[in-house]
Design an enzyme around this catalytic site. Structure first.
Site, mmCIF file in Angstrom:
data_model
loop_
_atom_site.group_PDB
_atom_site.id
_atom_site.type_symbol
_atom_site.label_atom_id
_atom_site.label_comp_id
_atom_site.label_asym_id
_atom_site.label_seq_id
_atom_site.Cartn_x
_atom_site.Cartn_y
_atom_site.Cartn_z
ATOM 1 N N ASP A 357 -35.858 10.456 -38.030
ATOM 2 C CA ASP A 357 -35.760 11.209 -36.784
ATOM 3 C C ASP A 357 -34.679 12.259 -36.972
ATOM 4 O O ASP A 357 -33.995 12.275 -38.008
ATOM 5 C CB ASP A 357 -35.464 10.283 -35.588
ATOM 6 N N LYS A 421 -43.860 20.698 -35.105
ATOM 7 C CA LYS A 421 -44.714 20.029 -36.087
ATOM 8 C C LYS A 421 -44.801 20.865 -37.370
ATOM 9 O O LYS A 421 -44.786 20.320 -38.479
ATOM 10 C CB LYS A 421 -46.101 19.755 -35.498
ATOM 11 N N HIS A 464 -54.762 9.262 -35.335
ATOM 12 C CA HIS A 464 -54.386 9.189 -33.927
ATOM 13 C C HIS A 464 -54.339 7.745 -33.452
ATOM 14 O O HIS A 464 -55.362 7.084 -33.340
ATOM 15 C CB HIS A 464 -55.404 10.009 -33.104
ATOM 16 N N ASN A 514 -59.899 10.705 -26.060
ATOM 17 C CA ASN A 514 -59.299 11.405 -24.921
ATOM 18 C C ASN A 514 -60.296 12.359 -24.266
ATOM 19 O O ASN A 514 -60.278 12.568 -23.059
ATOM 20 C CB ASN A 514 -58.048 12.164 -25.352
HETATM 21 P P1 NAD Z 1 -41.464 10.645 -28.165
HETATM 22 O O1 NAD Z 1 -40.862 11.763 -27.428
HETATM 23 O O2 NAD Z 1 -41.258 9.262 -27.686
HETATM 24 O O3 NAD Z 1 -40.971 10.692 -29.682
HETATM 25 C C1 NAD Z 1 -40.859 11.842 -30.453
HETATM 26 C C2 NAD Z 1 -39.724 11.607 -31.435
HETATM 27 O O4 NAD Z 1 -39.722 12.657 -32.377
HETATM 28 C C3 NAD Z 1 -38.347 11.592 -30.779
HETATM 29 O O5 NAD Z 1 -37.651 10.436 -31.177
HETATM 30 C C4 NAD Z 1 -37.688 12.847 -31.325
HETATM 31 O O6 NAD Z 1 -36.279 12.709 -31.466
HETATM 32 C C5 NAD Z 1 -38.373 13.002 -32.640
HETATM 33 N N1 NAD Z 1 -38.319 14.360 -33.155
HETATM 34 C C6 NAD Z 1 -38.531 15.500 -32.461
HETATM 35 N N2 NAD Z 1 -38.386 16.572 -33.296
HETATM 36 C C7 NAD Z 1 -38.105 16.074 -34.512
HETATM 37 C C8 NAD Z 1 -37.849 16.667 -35.784
HETATM 38 N N3 NAD Z 1 -37.871 18.001 -35.948
HETATM 39 N N4 NAD Z 1 -37.600 15.865 -36.826
HETATM 40 C C9 NAD Z 1 -37.566 14.534 -36.660
HETATM 41 N N5 NAD Z 1 -37.799 13.915 -35.492
HETATM 42 C C10 NAD Z 1 -38.055 14.681 -34.432
HETATM 43 O O7 NAD Z 1 -43.014 10.989 -28.268
HETATM 44 P P2 NAD Z 1 -44.232 10.019 -28.561
HETATM 45 O O8 NAD Z 1 -44.817 9.585 -27.290
HETATM 46 O O9 NAD Z 1 -43.818 9.014 -29.559
HETATM 47 O O10 NAD Z 1 -45.278 11.035 -29.212
HETATM 48 C C11 NAD Z 1 -45.170 11.486 -30.515
HETATM 49 C C12 NAD Z 1 -46.477 12.115 -30.948
HETATM 50 O O11 NAD Z 1 -47.515 11.181 -30.814
HETATM 51 C C13 NAD Z 1 -46.901 13.328 -30.149
HETATM 52 O O12 NAD Z 1 -47.551 14.223 -31.008
HETATM 53 C C14 NAD Z 1 -47.888 12.755 -29.157
HETATM 54 O O13 NAD Z 1 -48.832 13.701 -28.705
HETATM 55 C C15 NAD Z 1 -48.557 11.714 -30.001
HETATM 56 N N6 NAD Z 1 -49.195 10.617 -29.269
HETATM 57 C C16 NAD Z 1 -48.611 10.079 -28.179
HETATM 58 C C17 NAD Z 1 -49.221 9.046 -27.513
HETATM 59 C C18 NAD Z 1 -48.584 8.405 -26.310
HETATM 60 O O14 NAD Z 1 -49.248 7.644 -25.620
HETATM 61 N N7 NAD Z 1 -47.320 8.657 -26.051
HETATM 62 C C19 NAD Z 1 -50.453 8.554 -27.971
HETATM 63 C C20 NAD Z 1 -51.014 9.117 -29.102
HETATM 64 C C21 NAD Z 1 -50.376 10.142 -29.737
#
Ligand code: NAD
Length: 731
Positions: A357, A421, A464, A514
């Site tokens: 992270d 990303k 995903h 989705n």
């Molecule tokens: P989240 O906000 O809980 O976690 C994201 C993490 O990424 C955070 O800990 C953040 O500090 C870290 N981060 C951000 N920028 C960074 C960088 N440059 N380098 C390293 N770490 C970095 O989000 P999430 O819910 O875990 O979602 C993450 C991904 O998964 C997204 O793309 C989201 O669309 C996808 N996703 C989410 C869900 C859901 O239900 N939440 C389901 C499927 C997919």
């Protein structure tokens, strides 16, 4: 090639060993059943045989019935299918009853030979029904073994006497979790529950079985239900206690299944009616109800999707033919909710994990999520201290990309922002070797456009996951335009390692799951805006087998996420955007700060502890309820068709390439009415002709989102179906 072998030792103990050639797990076929019957006859007829041990030559006893056998019985029966299934089931009953009686005189109950089942490991379905017909069940103390009757999970119920025997052995109340929920237990728990009789160390299994056979007395061979004065434990339905159990069970089953699962209802009927009559009649009743379930299209659809096709997909039905791509070291970027879960399931499967992270604290927090889950497992006795240390030892939480060296797969789960990303993609590719596959866990961004940030787009793919990662079993693998076969194989091998079910789809807005679930949520909100009683919307969904009503699901996934998705979709679609009526609802909810469960306020009201109370009364003020309400069927058709038509379009557009994936993905991904076998299964049950009528009617009344896809219209006019003989080949 024989499924059972026979050996007689010098002490007069015959051992029948189940060992299906060429399979890692025993499954019962009709030929196997008939051979077993012959061997039992041999043993009973041979004066030198004092008793019989029934065991397995494999590490497990048996996985169950070959479900294709039942399907074949039905098919081969043609227009006499019910008779064919009933007769087939009755002939199994006859064999098991022969084992149970073991040659004794049915009047004096004397002269039988002891038969013991010795289970080295897992014993499921017929693999437990067969032992239940023996005189004693001894299991090896193998904590990995699962013992139980999981039939209900695939839309049938134990129909080879398991239902009748278990209820007579344990009573309806104690048998309920095993029959109605398909509860599986390890040997010790199975012994504690009374499912089996004895647990011994693995090396003593056959020793103890033989000892029991040689010491057994005639009385030990008589099943309680064959003895005089038998009383069902817990009472029969015409006694006060039993009556209470049955009334409670009916209410509970109907409450849980909403009456849409034929198997649960038939099981209860078999138990209730069976309890009123002598044992052999009860078996016949069980067979009749079992036959009715097998002939119900829902059971065939459930077996097909939840058992046969799910397994086929897990075994790589759509895996490109490239060499083994097992993952040994995975880098997970982003240790938030998703990343933390992905790290856990990977480490738990024995894969080394580097969890990255932006800040060390965030990476550590992500790792501590695994610790929390492992601690929970320890409390439940499922995880040992060693296992916990081992799993945690596999996860390195860091901010240092250099730690990614040696990773063969990356799963990126950072913020849902293409810029972030893209930066991460470049940083990762600088740190890993040239063969490493890069997967993004994005839920909304097209894979093909994210792949532009990669120097190796053929190695860029979508994996995903669904939230919560440790509980949700579906993983959607998304091929971008340039994604190569090795990346797909890598993703599939990885999903297999973490023991989840994959589907592979092509890149398009919202991929598959989705894409289909959003119209369901939208249709629910649209109805609220139209003045349909919200309780009618929610209950209609549940009564047709959706696990959550659309409004509850919006609350769970959060209303601000809905707003975000709506804005992004509108920006992408411009004037063609069709969901203005939905936005009116969801934007207003967001403006009121009612963001769903996370804000303790949404379409539902919640108490301070976050417990859901009921639909929010304020909804009626915001969107007054109309005087005339639609009928239940209309609401249900709208809610189901909204999802199903999207699935058909996904197939027509080539996003889905295999209807099996469409059905399995729908059930595991968003709980699409499992009784139907999935959206394509549902259309087949309905018939394409009827589906077209419904769509035409909904289009006339509610708008173009229900327009009948041309492919469905053609299927209707040619008399075809998705799975039938004229099955449409996948796009
Ligand atoms: P989240 O906000 O809980 O976690 C994201 C993490 O990424 C955070 O800990 C953040 O500090 C870290 N981060 C951000 N920028 C960074 C960088 N440059 N380098 C390293 N770490 C970095 O989000 P999430 O819910 O875990 O979602 C993450 C991904 O998964 C997204 O793309 C989201 O669309 C996808 N996703 C989410 C869900 C859901 O239900 N939440 C389901 C499927 C997919």
């Amino acid at each position: 090639m024989t499924d059972f072998t026979y050996a007689l030792d010098a002490d007069g103990v015959a051992t029948i060993t189940w060992d299906v050639p060429g399979k890692s797990m025993n499954v019962m076929s009709l030929a196997g059943f008939s051979l077993l019957s012959d061997l039992i006859d041999t043993a009973l007829a041979d004066a030198a045989v004092k008793g019989i041990i029934l065991t397995s030559g494999k590490k497990d006893f048996a996985g169950g019935m070959d479900l294709n056998v039942i399907a074949r019985m039905k098919e081969e029966g043609g227009d006499q299918a019910a008779k064919a299934v009933f007769d087939g089931v009755m002939s199994m009953h006859a064999i098991l009853r022969k084992i149970e009686r073991a040659g004794m005189d049915p009047k004096t109950l004397k002269g039988g030979k002891p038969i013991v089942a010795a289970l080295p490991g897992t014993a499921l379905g017929i693999g437990l029904e067969l032992p239940l017909s023996c005189h004693r069940i001894i299991a090896a103390d193998n904590p990995k073994a699962k013992i139980g009757l999981p039939e209900i999970m695939v839309g049938i119920f134990p129909g080879a006497g398991g239902t009748t025997r278990l209820v007579r052995k344990m009573g309806a109340m104690m048998a309920a979790p095993f029959l109605l929920e398909g509860k599986l237990s390890d040997p010790k728990a199975a012994k504690a529950a009374g499912l089996i009789d004895e647990v011994v160390t693995p090396d003593q299994l056959l020793v103890r079985a033989k000892e029991w056979v040689l010491a057994a007395k005639e009385a030990d061979l008589v099943k309680p239900w064959d003895a005089k004065g038998y009383k069902m434990p817990g009472g029969t339905p015409y006694h006060a206690a039993g009556f209470g159990t049955f009334v409670g069970a009916s209410a509970m089953v109907l409450g849980k299944t909403q009456g849409v699962y034929p198997a649960a209802r038939a099981l209860l009927a078999a138990v209730y009616e069976g309890a009123l009559v002598p044992f052999d009649t009860a078996l016949k009743i069980e067979a009749r109800h079992f036959t009715s379930v097998i002939l119900n299209p829902s059971s065939g659809a459930m077996i097909r999707s939840l058992f046969i096709n799910k397994e086929a997909l897990e075994k790589g039905a759509n895996r490109p033919k490239v060499e083994d791509q097992q993952v040994s070291k995975v880098g997970v970027i982003g240790a938030g909710m998703m990343g933390a879960g992905i790290a856990y399931v990977s480490a738990n499967a024995g894969i080394e994990v580097v969890l990255i992270d932006a800040a060390q604290e965030a990476a550590d927090r992500g790792k501590s999520y695994s610790e929390t889950l492992l601690d929970k497992g320890m409390k439940r006795g499922k995880v040992t201290a060693d296992k916990k240390a081992e799993v945690l030892g596999r996860i390195t939480a860091t901010t240092d990309y250099a730690a990614l060296a040696g990773c063969d797969l990356i799963v990126e789960a950072v913020f849902e922002d293409p810029k972030v990303k893209a930066e991460v993609t470049a940083k990762v590719e600088a740190a890993v070797g040239p063969d490493c596959i890069f997967a993004t866990n994005t839920s909304t961004l097209p894979i093909t456009s994210l792949a532009k940030a990669s120097a190796r787009p053929a190695q860029f793919i979508g994996i995903h996951f669904f939230s919560p990662v440790d509980k949700m079993n579906l993983v959607e693998i998304i091929r971008g335009k340039e994604t190569g076969d090795r990346a797909v194989a890598k993703a599939l091998d990885y999903v297999r390692q973490i023991r989840k079910t994959p589907i592979v789809v092509n890149d398009a807005r919202f991929f598959y799951a989705n894409r289909c679930i959003i119209p369901y949520l939208n249709e629910g909100m649209r109805m609220v805006a139209e003045g349909v009683e919200p309780a009618l919307v929610e209950n209609a969904a549940k009564l047709v087998g959706m696990p959550l009503g659309p409004l509850q699901l919006v609350d769970e996934t959060s209303i601000d996420l809905g707003v975000k998705i709506a804005k992004a979709t509108k920006a992408a679609m411009g004037d063609a955007y069709p969901d203005g009526a939905v936005d009116e609802v969801i934007f207003r909810m967001a403006d009121m700060g009612r963001l769903g469960r996370k804000s303790n306020a949404g379409f539902y009201a919640y108490d301070d502890k976050g417990n859901r109370l009921g639909l929010w009364d304020g909804l009626a003020t915001e969107w007054p309820v109309a005087e005339t309400q639609p009928d239940l069927a209309t609401v249900q058709q709208r809610l189901l068709m909204a999802q199903v038509l999207e699935a058909v379009r996904a197939l027509d557009e080539g996003v889905l390439t295999d209807i099996r994936e469409g059905d399995v993905g729908a059930i595991l991904g968003w709980g699409f009415a499992p009784w139907s076998g999935g959206p394509f299964g549902w259309l087949d049950i309905l018939g394409a002709g009827r589906a077209v009528e419904i769509c035409d009617d909904l289009t006339a009344r509610f708008g173009n989102r229900f327009i009948t896809p041309q492919s469905l219209r053609e299927m209707a006019s040619s008399g075809g179906s998705f799975y039938g003989s004229k099955a449409r080949k996948a796009a």
